[in-house]
Design a protein around this motif. Sequence first.
Motif, PDB file in Angstrom:
ATOM      1  N   PRO A 293      47.635  64.630  31.306  1.00 22.82           N
ATOM      2  CA  PRO A 293      47.470  65.801  30.437  1.00 22.82           C
ATOM      3  C   PRO A 293      46.725  65.439  29.166  1.00 22.82           C
ATOM      4  N   LYS A 294      46.292  66.444  28.476  1.00 21.56           N
ATOM      5  CA  LYS A 294      45.633  66.253  27.180  1.00 21.56           C
ATOM      6  C   LYS A 294      46.563  66.769  26.075  1.00 21.56           C
ATOM      7  N   ASN A 295      46.580  66.060  24.977  1.00 20.51           N
ATOM      8  CA  ASN A 295      47.344  66.533  23.824  1.00 20.51           C
ATOM      9  C   ASN A 295      46.651  67.749  23.220  1.00 20.51           C
ATOM     10  N   THR A 296      47.414  68.591  22.550  1.00 17.29           N
ATOM     11  CA  THR A 296      46.857  69.841  22.026  1.00 17.29           C
ATOM     12  C   THR A 296      46.019  69.591  20.780  1.00 17.29           C
ATOM     13  N   GLU A 297      45.048  70.468  20.583  1.00 14.71           N
ATOM     14  CA  GLU A 297      44.203  70.394  19.381  1.00 14.71           C
ATOM     15  C   GLU A 297      45.054  70.510  18.117  1.00 14.71           C
ATOM     16  N   ALA A 298      46.075  71.372  18.180  1.00 14.04           N
ATOM     17  CA  ALA A 298      46.929  71.584  16.998  1.00 14.04           C
ATOM     18  C   ALA A 298      47.647  70.300  16.612  1.00 14.04           C
ATOM     19  N   ASP A 299      48.207  69.580  17.612  1.00 15.76           N
ATOM     20  CA  ASP A 299      48.903  68.324  17.325  1.00 15.76           C
ATOM     21  C   ASP A 299      47.939  67.284  16.766  1.00 15.76           C
ATOM     22  N   VAL A 300      46.764  67.194  17.377  1.00 13.25           N
ATOM     23  CA  VAL A 300      45.762  66.220  16.924  1.00 13.25           C
ATOM     24  C   VAL A 300      45.335  66.517  15.486  1.00 13.25           C
ATOM     25  N   ASN A 301      45.063  67.773  15.189  1.00 15.94           N
ATOM     26  CA  ASN A 301      44.623  68.138  13.828  1.00 15.94           C
ATOM     27  C   ASN A 301      45.703  67.853  12.792  1.00 15.94           C
ATOM     28  N   ARG A 302      46.967  68.069  13.161  1.00 19.24           N
ATOM     29  CA  ARG A 302      48.063  67.785  12.223  1.00 19.24           C
ATOM     30  C   ARG A 302      48.127  66.292  11.912  1.00 19.24           C
ATOM     31  N   ILE A 303      47.987  65.486  12.934  1.00 25.12           N
ATOM     32  CA  ILE A 303      48.060  64.028  12.745  1.00 25.12           C
ATOM     33  C   ILE A 303      46.919  63.550  11.852  1.00 25.12           C
ATOM     34  N   VAL A 304      45.710  64.014  12.125  1.00 20.62           N
ATOM     35  CA  VAL A 304      44.552  63.627  11.309  1.00 20.62           C
ATOM     36  C   VAL A 304      44.759  64.041   9.852  1.00 20.62           C
ATOM     37  N   SER A 305      45.304  65.245   9.660  1.00 19.72           N
ATOM     38  CA  SER A 305      45.534  65.730   8.296  1.00 19.72           C
ATOM     39  C   SER A 305      46.593  64.894   7.582  1.00 19.72           C
ATOM     40  N   LEU A 306      47.656  64.540   8.286  1.00 18.51           N
ATOM     41  CA  LEU A 306      48.736  63.746   7.688  1.00 18.51           C
ATOM     42  C   LEU A 306      48.261  62.339   7.341  1.00 18.51           C
ATOM     43  N   LEU A 307      47.326  61.822   8.131  1.00 21.27           N
ATOM     44  CA  LEU A 307      46.777  60.492   7.848  1.00 21.27           C
ATOM     45  C   LEU A 307      45.720  60.542   6.757  1.00 21.27           C
ATOM     46  N   ASN A 308      45.227  61.747   6.471  1.00 20.08           N
ATOM     47  CA  ASN A 308      44.211  61.954   5.442  1.00 20.08           C
ATOM     48  C   ASN A 308      42.961  61.119   5.713  1.00 20.08           C
ATOM     49  N   VAL A 309      42.490  61.220   6.968  1.00 15.53           N
ATOM     50  CA  VAL A 309      41.294  60.485   7.376  1.00 15.53           C
ATOM     51  C   VAL A 309      40.324  61.452   8.039  1.00 15.53           C
ATOM     52  N   ASP A 310      39.144  60.954   8.370  1.00 17.65           N
ATOM     53  CA  ASP A 310      38.136  61.745   9.074  1.00 17.65           C
ATOM     54  C   ASP A 310      38.408  61.673  10.574  1.00 17.65           C
ATOM     55  N   SER A 311      38.389  62.806  11.221  1.00 20.37           N
ATOM     56  CA  SER A 311      38.683  62.841  12.656  1.00 20.37           C
ATOM     57  C   SER A 311      37.659  62.080  13.480  1.00 20.37           C
TER      58      SER A 311
END
Length: 598
Positions: A293-311
């Motif tokens: 399966p693929k992880n959801t875009e929403a989960d991925v975007n949250r993680i990137v935002s919490l890490l405060n990095v460029d996707s």
Amino acid sequence: MVPWHKPIIRKGRKAPMLSDEKRNRFFQLLRESTKEEWVWMNGYLSAMMQPMLGSDPVFSEQVPNERVVPNVVSTSAISSAKLTISVVYGTETGNAKKLATQFVKQLKDLGHNAKLKSTETYKANELDQEKNLIVVVSTHGDGDPPNAAKKFVETLKERTSPLKSINFAVLGLGDTSYPLFCKTGEDVDQELSRLGGTRIQSLGKCDLDIESVATPWFQSLSQKLGGIGVSSGAITKEASPVAKAGGRIIYAGRISQNIVLNDTGATKSVRHIEITCDSEIDYEPGDSAGFFPKNTEADVNRIVSLLNVDSEDRVSFSNETWMLKDLLKNKVSIRNLPKRVLEKYQKAINAEIASGVFDLDELLTQYPWKGDVQALVDILESMVPRYYSISSSKKAHGDTELHLTVAEVEIKTSIDTKAGLCSGFLSEMQEGESVEFYIQKNPNFRLPSDETPIIMIGPGTGIAPFRSFVWEREANQASGKNWLFFGERNFVSDFYYQAEFLQLMETGVLQKLNTAFSRDTKKKVYVQDRMRENTNELLKWIQEGACIYVCGSKDPMSKDVERALIEILSQREFDKDKSPEEYLNQLEEAGRYKKDVY
């Protein structure tokens, strides 16, 4: 169109609910009635509901003021050719279904591989796989098709590409008091001819005195089918997978159907998902399909935002360079992190993490990451595949098609409840979307020889491989008896594949079907309870050499079923020199007791 073997989902209609008093009286009546009385009641009520539902009764029992349908084919019509034949019916009052059902039984007696299908759920692409097609269809009102046949007729009329090699014959039912007598039968006959089909026999037209035309028409057709003299077995195709990865053959498919099996009011959601490939899929009944399966875009975007990095930052994982967002979406596991990952995370941030289930975004929210992104990636693990039992049969459903029965599960984490990773991934897929999968062989969960009786115990989605089993045996015309135990929460909303299992009872593929719906009564009833109620019959089947199969949840279902089997075996009058436990172990060692539990 939805396929003929699926339950029909009618959107927008809510199931009427009985009061507690009426409900109790209803179930009391059922308990006091015989099977034959159930059939009569079902037929009577279905006939009364026809004007509202526009569909057929599940059983084709005679109702008041309805003519008896004749025994349509003489068993003396012997055929030397063994053909694959589809008998498709389109009906308003049930007469066409009765004729078609009886004809299928007679064709099987003659040695043909005959299948009964309904126009209401017939799939357009099935036409290209037919070799010998018999259509029995009524005309309703002023020359109109029955509601159940409208899409089927429209599909024929709208089609422009010619059919592959197909033999056909059409029997129409109608009433000469109407000016457009048997108009639907005429239309179907003309369209099949226009599309290049070979007419085996001229169109038959039945008036209200059905038997006077149907009986000789079917007898003549049986003889002509016997004279065709060719086998219509499926053409073997060479498998054409998209790639091999890690020793696995990866297939590229597309979603062709994705529907909810549960009806209105259900407390859970189970889906029937069909995947179609452009080449043959190499599987057998009992096998599973594996998905990444693929992880959801929403989960991925949250993680990137919490890490405060460029996707689009580059990171390394398993000696490969990835863009961060692609890695998080397609490769690493970010859901339900295992204890070993949590321990590494805890050590890296030098803080204690509370016990519980964590997804990566929740972990980052409660315990912020203090190092660089690569260090975090280094402690994450690859996603592992998820497996689902295959619920189709290549011989019955085509060798380029694969069916799944998927429960939409929910996972409770430390702060939220989310859809299961793979069940959510598959359930959200739309028709036409691409999906990759591979086949996980299961040689220890195979059908026995065709003459061996089988007992299948599959509550919930454990029904999946047994749907594959019975359709395979139907296609093989296996002589062995088949007995299915199925259980779920509620009869009205959770009887998966009800219509097709009842049809398989009608056509003699299933000899016994026992169901247990745990939430329909004050005292919960499960499949193991139904087994105990049938102790004597189960012992008889086991003594006759039956194989026992169990599929579904490991705990507690499979353990409860095994305890029931031991209780049942303790009452046997054969091989009494062994304890019930020893006898069950002996059955397992002999390959007569098989489990696929999870």
